[in-house]
Scaffold this active site. Structure first.
Site, PDB file in Angstrom:
ATOM      1  N   TYR A   1       2.540  18.720  -7.328  1.00  0.00           N
ATOM      2  CA  TYR A   1       3.017  19.276  -8.590  1.00  0.00           C
ATOM      3  C   TYR A   1       3.671  18.200  -9.455  1.00  0.00           C
ATOM      4  O   TYR A   1       3.972  18.441 -10.611  1.00  0.00           O
ATOM      5  CB  TYR A   1       3.998  20.437  -8.312  1.00  0.00           C
ATOM      6  CG  TYR A   1       3.326  21.527  -7.505  1.00  0.00           C
ATOM      7  CD1 TYR A   1       2.547  22.501  -8.124  1.00  0.00           C
ATOM      8  CD2 TYR A   1       3.415  21.550  -6.109  1.00  0.00           C
ATOM      9  CE1 TYR A   1       1.895  23.475  -7.383  1.00  0.00           C
ATOM     10  CE2 TYR A   1       2.770  22.525  -5.360  1.00  0.00           C
ATOM     11  CZ  TYR A   1       2.006  23.474  -6.003  1.00  0.00           C
ATOM     12  OH  TYR A   1       1.346  24.424  -5.271  1.00  0.00           O
TER      13      TYR A   1
ATOM     14  N   CYS B   1      -9.398  31.218  -1.274  1.00  0.00           N
ATOM     15  CA  CYS B   1      -8.671  32.055  -0.321  1.00  0.00           C
ATOM     16  C   CYS B   1      -8.576  33.457  -0.904  1.00  0.00           C
ATOM     17  O   CYS B   1      -8.891  33.672  -2.070  1.00  0.00           O
ATOM     18  CB  CYS B   1      -7.283  31.501  -0.001  1.00  0.00           C
ATOM     19  SG  CYS B   1      -6.656  32.203   1.562  1.00  0.00           S
TER      20      CYS B   1
ATOM     21  N   SER C   1       4.575  23.212  -2.522  1.00  0.00           N
ATOM     22  CA  SER C   1       5.538  23.751  -3.481  1.00  0.00           C
ATOM     23  C   SER C   1       6.986  23.579  -3.036  1.00  0.00           C
ATOM     24  O   SER C   1       7.849  23.216  -3.843  1.00  0.00           O
ATOM     25  CB  SER C   1       5.227  25.227  -3.732  1.00  0.00           C
ATOM     26  OG  SER C   1       5.270  25.970  -2.521  1.00  0.00           O
TER      27      SER C   1
ATOM     28  N   CYS D   1      -5.673  35.533  -0.297  1.00  0.00           N
ATOM     29  CA  CYS D   1      -4.316  36.079  -0.299  1.00  0.00           C
ATOM     30  C   CYS D   1      -3.774  36.380  -1.689  1.00  0.00           C
ATOM     31  O   CYS D   1      -2.948  37.277  -1.841  1.00  0.00           O
ATOM     32  CB  CYS D   1      -3.360  35.177   0.473  1.00  0.00           C
ATOM     33  SG  CYS D   1      -3.365  33.464  -0.063  1.00  0.00           S
TER      34      CYS D   1
ATOM     35  N   LYS E   1      -3.684  22.953   8.446  1.00  0.00           N
ATOM     36  CA  LYS E   1      -2.703  23.661   7.615  1.00  0.00           C
ATOM     37  C   LYS E   1      -1.733  24.386   8.530  1.00  0.00           C
ATOM     38  O   LYS E   1      -2.123  25.289   9.275  1.00  0.00           O
ATOM     39  CB  LYS E   1      -3.428  24.642   6.694  1.00  0.00           C
ATOM     40  CG  LYS E   1      -2.482  25.478   5.840  1.00  0.00           C
ATOM     41  CD  LYS E   1      -3.234  26.296   4.823  1.00  0.00           C
ATOM     42  CE  LYS E   1      -2.267  27.169   4.029  1.00  0.00           C
ATOM     43  NZ  LYS E   1      -2.961  27.939   2.990  1.00  0.00           N
TER      44      LYS E   1
ATOM     45  N   GLU F   1      -9.135  20.748  14.897  1.00  0.00           N
ATOM     46  CA  GLU F   1      -9.457  21.401  13.627  1.00  0.00           C
ATOM     47  C   GLU F   1     -10.328  20.500  12.757  1.00  0.00           C
ATOM     48  O   GLU F   1     -11.309  20.943  12.145  1.00  0.00           O
ATOM     49  CB  GLU F   1      -8.164  21.763  12.862  1.00  0.00           C
ATOM     50  CG  GLU F   1      -7.359  22.896  13.477  1.00  0.00           C
ATOM     51  CD  GLU F   1      -7.951  24.271  13.169  1.00  0.00           C
ATOM     52  OE1 GLU F   1      -8.988  24.355  12.483  1.00  0.00           O
ATOM     53  OE2 GLU F   1      -7.370  25.272  13.625  1.00  0.00           O
TER      54      GLU F   1
ATOM     55  N   ARG G   1       1.795  34.459   8.584  1.00  0.00           N
ATOM     56  CA  ARG G   1       0.443  33.900   8.700  1.00  0.00           C
ATOM     57  C   ARG G   1       0.239  33.124  10.009  1.00  0.00           C
ATOM     58  O   ARG G   1      -0.651  32.308  10.121  1.00  0.00           O
ATOM     59  CB  ARG G   1       0.162  32.959   7.528  1.00  0.00           C
ATOM     60  CG  ARG G   1       0.299  33.575   6.151  1.00  0.00           C
ATOM     61  CD  ARG G   1      -0.612  32.888   5.154  1.00  0.00           C
ATOM     62  NE  ARG G   1      -0.252  33.039   3.765  1.00  0.00           N
ATOM     63  CZ  ARG G   1      -0.293  34.166   3.063  1.00  0.00           C
ATOM     64  NH1 ARG G   1      -0.636  35.295   3.649  1.00  0.00           N
ATOM     65  NH2 ARG G   1       0.021  34.183   1.799  1.00  0.00           N
TER      66      ARG G   1
ATOM     67  N   CYS H   1      -4.737  36.464   4.097  1.00  0.00           N
ATOM     68  CA  CYS H   1      -5.814  35.592   3.634  1.00  0.00           C
ATOM     69  C   CYS H   1      -7.213  36.117   3.964  1.00  0.00           C
ATOM     70  O   CYS H   1      -8.199  35.377   3.852  1.00  0.00           O
ATOM     71  CB  CYS H   1      -5.614  34.180   4.192  1.00  0.00           C
ATOM     72  SG  CYS H   1      -4.043  33.436   3.661  1.00  0.00           S
TER      73      CYS H   1
ATOM     74  N   LYS I   1      -1.667  19.622   5.470  1.00  0.00           N
ATOM     75  CA  LYS I   1      -0.744  20.370   4.621  1.00  0.00           C
ATOM     76  C   LYS I   1       0.271  21.099   5.482  1.00  0.00           C
ATOM     77  O   LYS I   1      -0.133  21.742   6.458  1.00  0.00           O
ATOM     78  CB  LYS I   1      -1.553  21.368   3.801  1.00  0.00           C
ATOM     79  CG  LYS I   1      -0.745  22.336   2.968  1.00  0.00           C
ATOM     80  CD  LYS I   1      -1.661  23.361   2.411  1.00  0.00           C
ATOM     81  CE  LYS I   1      -0.824  24.382   1.683  1.00  0.00           C
ATOM     82  NZ  LYS I   1      -1.575  25.524   1.255  1.00  0.00           N
TER      83      LYS I   1
HETATM   84  C1  PBG Z   1      -3.329  30.129  -0.019  1.00  0.00           C
HETATM   85  C2  PBG Z   1      -2.560  28.879  -0.254  1.00  0.00           C
HETATM   86  C3  PBG Z   1      -1.194  28.654  -0.047  1.00  0.00           C
HETATM   87  C4  PBG Z   1      -0.950  27.358  -0.492  1.00  0.00           C
HETATM   88  C5  PBG Z   1      -2.159  26.823  -0.910  1.00  0.00           C
HETATM   89  N1  PBG Z   1      -3.147  27.780  -0.740  1.00  0.00           N
HETATM   90  C6  PBG Z   1      -0.121  29.564   0.438  1.00  0.00           C
HETATM   91  C7  PBG Z   1      -0.125  30.053   1.807  1.00  0.00           C
HETATM   92  O1  PBG Z   1      -0.948  29.667   2.647  1.00  0.00           O
HETATM   93  O2  PBG Z   1       0.702  30.925   2.060  1.00  0.00           O
HETATM   94  C8  PBG Z   1       0.388  26.704  -0.510  1.00  0.00           C
HETATM   95  C9  PBG Z   1       0.549  25.642  -1.541  1.00  0.00           C
HETATM   96  C10 PBG Z   1       1.963  25.274  -1.839  1.00  0.00           C
HETATM   97  O3  PBG Z   1       2.932  25.726  -1.200  1.00  0.00           O
HETATM   98  O4  PBG Z   1       2.135  24.472  -2.764  1.00  0.00           O
HETATM   99  N2  PBG Z   1      -3.834  30.279   1.262  1.00  0.00           N
HETATM  100 ZN    ZN Z   2      -4.480  32.437   1.660  1.00  0.00          ZN
END
Ligand code: PBG
Ligand code: ZN
Length: 334
Positions: free
Chosen positions: A324, A126, A285, A128, A206, A244, A228, A136, A259
């Protein structure tokens, strides 16, 4: 046959099969295993670095050398794979650090290859983390006057990035940007470079989510304006998940992902039913941070909560879980 209704209390007592740990273990229908797990690792430039991440207790920003040590430790615990995220030295509007062959991610890939040779190395693709605006992909002004990510301009940059990681030795590249057409663009670029064996794990489904907050802290990738929602999915429209997944599969995705995971178990189950590709789910996260924060206050047991949620993600139909908690689960699971 469904015999469950033919006998009733007191002849039928469902508690009988819950009497001992051995019975419960024998009858478990879902078993979480260390080999199901993928550990995310953050990599920054330098050497000897292991910087704690405030929003993600017990997670670190590593340099390539210490990332390889972490990968070796994970391998010893039976965790088969890592997912790498890069934190560059400098950012620009295009995110050019993403495809720098000397960047932290390609360096970490090479070192992990040497130091933990059996590990499956997955590189998140990505922009970002690499753009100064935190979106992104590169920006453009739409006909209606709004500034937005330029989908088709992003494709070439994402493809370049995937080629850089595959060329450095990644087994799998994992585009997380949610641009339309990126799986096909990446497949074509990889094949054009002869990188025919590099697999694509598409972040196919996602959702735009508040649960990415701690990650954006960790990676310094929060959007500097807006959000986003013009590219990530709306949680109120889950039927788009099947679309998707079908598109990414048609473009050449080898594996797909849902996700976040815990808040979208229904979507995991639906994707599992709709698609036979291997399915990963990302316990993100915020999901990790919520458990860590509550455990820190003594409000719940961290180990039990982590096991319960990750088992639920597997029960919903995920083959692989990115979490994690991978290192801790490596110790907790036999
Ligand atoms: C980047 C990306 C993100 C995550 C994984 N790849 C952040 C986002 O899309 O803002 C999130 C992973 C997480 O929260 O553990 N595109
Ligand atoms: Zn990104």
């Amino acid at each position: 046959m469904n015999d469950s209704g033919s006998a009733r209390f007191p002849a039928r007592r469902l508690r009988r099969l819950r009497t001992t740990p051995a019975l419960r273990e024998m009858l478990a229908e879902v078993r979480l295993h260390r080999r199901d797990l993928i550990a995310p690792l953050f990599v920054r430039p330098g050497s000897g670095e292991k910087r704690p991440i405030a929003s993600l207790p017990e997670q670190f920003q590593f340099s390539p050398d210490t990332a390889a040590q972490a990968a070796a430790r994970l391998a010893d615990l039976g965790i088969p794979a890592v997912l790498l995220f890069g934190i560059p030295a400098a950012k620009d509007p295009a995110g050019s650090g993403a495809w720098d062959p000397a960047g932290p991610v390609p360096q970490a890939i090479a070192r992990i290859r040497r130091q933990a040779p059996g590990m499956v190395v997955i590189a998140d693709v990505c922009l970002c983390e690499y753009t100064d605006h935190g979106h992104c992909g590169p920006l453009a002004v739409r006909p209606d006057g709004a500034t937005d990510v330029d989908n088709d301009a992003a494709l070439e940059l994402l493809a370049r990035t995937a080629v850089a990681y595959a060329g450095a030795g990644a087994d799998v590249v994992a585009p997380s940007d949610m641009m339309d057409g990126r799986v096909g663009a990446i497949r074509q670029a990889l094949d054009g470079e002869g990188l025919i064996h590099t697999a694509i794990l598409a972040y196919a489904v996602k959702f735009a989510s508040a649960l990415y907050g701690p990650f954006r802290d960790a990676a310094g990738s929060a959007p500097q304006f807006g959000d986003r929602r013009t590219y990530q999915m709306d949680g109120r429209s889950p039927r788009q998940a099947a679309l998707e997944v079908a598109l990414d599969a048609a473009e050449g995705a080898d594996m797909v992902m849902v996700k976040p995971a815990g808040a979208y178990l229904d979507v995991i189950q639906a994707v599992r039913a709709a698609c036979d590709l291997p399915l990963a789910a990302y316990h993100v996260s915020g999901e990790y941070a919520m458990i860590m924060a509550a455990a820190d206050r003594g409000w719940l047991d961290r180990r039990d909560a982590a096991l319960e949620i990750t088992t639920a993600i597997k029960r919903a139909g995920a083959d692989l879980i990115i979490t994690y908690f991978a290192e801790s689960l490596g110790r907790w699971l036999e």
